[in-house]
Design an enzyme around this catalytic site. Structure first.
Site, PDB file in Angstrom:
ATOM      1  CG  HIS A  72      45.103  28.825  38.310  1.00  0.00           C
ATOM      2  ND1 HIS A  72      45.219  30.215  38.135  1.00  0.00           N
ATOM      3  CD2 HIS A  72      44.302  28.392  37.411  1.00  0.00           C
ATOM      4  CE1 HIS A  72      44.564  30.712  37.228  1.00  0.00           C
ATOM      5  NE2 HIS A  72      43.867  29.837  36.713  1.00  0.00           N
ATOM      6  CE1 TYR A 200      49.198  38.484  42.668  1.00  0.00           C
ATOM      7  CE2 TYR A 200      49.532  36.632  41.583  1.00  0.00           C
ATOM      8  CZ  TYR A 200      48.632  37.249  42.498  1.00  0.00           C
ATOM      9  OH  TYR A 200      47.732  36.846  43.482  1.00  0.00           O
ATOM     10  N   PRO A 292      45.125  43.008  48.635  1.00  0.00           N
ATOM     11  CG  PRO A 292      44.211  43.994  46.853  1.00  0.00           C
ATOM     12  CD  PRO A 292      44.654  44.467  47.999  1.00  0.00           C
ATOM     13  CE  LYS A 296      47.835  33.774  50.962  1.00  0.00           C
ATOM     14  NZ  LYS A 296      47.584  32.530  50.696  1.00  0.00           N
ATOM     15  CE1 TYR A 384      49.574  34.021  44.749  1.00  0.00           C
ATOM     16  CE2 TYR A 384      47.892  31.996  44.602  1.00  0.00           C
ATOM     17  CZ  TYR A 384      48.104  33.242  44.191  1.00  0.00           C
ATOM     18  OH  TYR A 384      47.502  34.382  43.312  1.00  0.00           O
TER      19      TYR A 384
END
Length: 389
Positions: A72, A200, A292, A296, A384
């Site tokens: 991704h 998200y 979550p 991580k 991220y």
């Protein structure tokens, strides 16, 4: 029995540490209180940072991840019907890999079987002795019999409720914790993902996440009350609520189907200090937990494994204990940065029960800054994809 390192916990962090030690000729034994099938049946997150991928390559267990994982290069953020993308490759040159934690664990167990690594399953009554001295040992029961393993070091990879952290005296430990006033209701379904990258979503009805395990297996989450029960949610009710929380363009494309797994996970931020006491070292959930949001958990455990593996390698091969002496310091420095990111990301994506109108305006402004600022997007992308070890 005797070994160099006893690893308490047969999840991915314990197995990865053992596999890495094997590549350097360092002996270890893994103790796991459940069965192998139980461990492999646990459904967990599946976004791997570059550091985790590199460790799997170093351990020689990355072949299936490379062939079946899904790289991704970005992620999608939404506020109601406003949608924008954070480009990981543009801002960091580094993607993440979508590859389920269950598959990571399976690869590690398969590799372990090839080289004959010893794993004791269904152990009970584990106790860690004399780890504040030069000759620690671990006792436990398995199949009705008492066992003892003498060792040089103990790695506690046995999770939040395990014996390892509890073995460190309370007078030594300092614990930091934040409990969030909501949970995540997750559904696994044999349906194609609604988007090629994770979504998200912050909506007026609460948070939602659209993710996947593979092209025909999707994982979806919605923010829920911590008092909710999975059985209280029918599949139709879940899908209807998810559609209300994601942008219309994706809600219209969502393929629904029967759930094959449902669960509710509470959200918590937790850190214990120190992560080392004598010859006992804590790794992963035994030492810290993150919400979550941002994936991580496994990745922070992997960074612990990196620092401990580095320290043990220097001890046995170079006769240098500086890495072990600084393990807790180095691991915690990165842990707290991961905690900060997960806390921040959670704070801007969820609806909190005590939010004022001002708080909601600030949340919206934060998302607008992310949407319009390259610098803000770069900061999110760097965190991220994973900070350097």
């Amino acid at each position: 029995m005797r070994t160099q390192v006893v690893i308490v916990g047969g999840g991915p962090s314990g197995l990865l540490l053992s596999q890495l030690l094997y590549t350097r000729g360092i002996d270890s034994i893994v103790l796991e209180r459940k069965t192998r099938d139980y461990v492999l049946g646990r459904i967990r997150a599946g976004v791997l940072e570059q550091g985790m991928m590199n460790l799997m390559a170093e351990a020689g267990v990355d072949a299936r991840m490379r062939s079946e994982g899904i790289p991704h290069h970005g992620t999608l953020l939404a506020h109601n019907d406003t949608l924008f993308r954070i480009d990981f490759t543009k801002h960091t040159g580094t993607p993440v890999m979508v590859y389920g934690q269950t598959e990571v664990t399976r690869d590690l167990y398969d590799a372990r079987a090839v080289w004959g690594g010893l794993t004791e399953f269904e152990v009970d009554g584990v106790e860690i002795h004399d780890f504040d001295r030069d000759a620690p040992f671990v006792t436990y029961h398995v199949r009705g019999g008492a066992r003892r393993i003498d060792c040089d070091f103990v790695a506690g990879c046995d999770g939040f409720h395990g014996v390892s952290r509890a073995s460190i005296p309370k007078t030594v430990r300092r614990e930091y914790e934040k409990i969030y006033p909501f949970g995540w209701f997750g559904v696994l379904s044999e349906t194609p993902p609604v988007a090629e990258e994770l979504i998200y979503a912050n909506s007026d009805r609460g948070f939602a996440l659209c993710s996947m395990r593979n092209p025909q297996l999707s994982r979806y989450y919605i923010q829920c009350s911590i008092s909710d029960k999975p059985e209280a949610w029918s599949d139709d009710t879940f899908w209807s609520e998810l559609k209300r929380r994601i942008p219309c363009q994706h809600a219209d494309q969502l393929v629904t189907g029967p759930s094959i797994e449902k669960s509710i996970a509470p959200l918590r931020s937790f850190v214990t200090e120190p992560m080392r006491w004598g010859r006992l070292f804590l790794c992963g959930d035994a030492a810290h937990i993150v919400p979550p949001t941002g994936a991580k958990g496994l990745n922070t455990a992997a960074s612990d494994v990196h620092y401990l593996f580095e320290g043990l390698t220097r001890h046995y091969i170079d006769k240098d204990d500086k890495g072990l002496a600084r393990y807790s310091e180095k691991a915690l420095a990165r842990v707290w940065k991961a905690e900060r990111f997960s806390w921040w990301f959670s704070s801007i994506m969820h609806r909190f029960p005590d939010q004022s109108d001002f708080d909601l305006k600030m949340q919206r402004a934060e998302l607008d800054v992310l949407r319009t600022s390259d610098a803000a997007q770069k900061a999110l992308a760097e965190n991220y994809v994973g900070l350097p070890y």
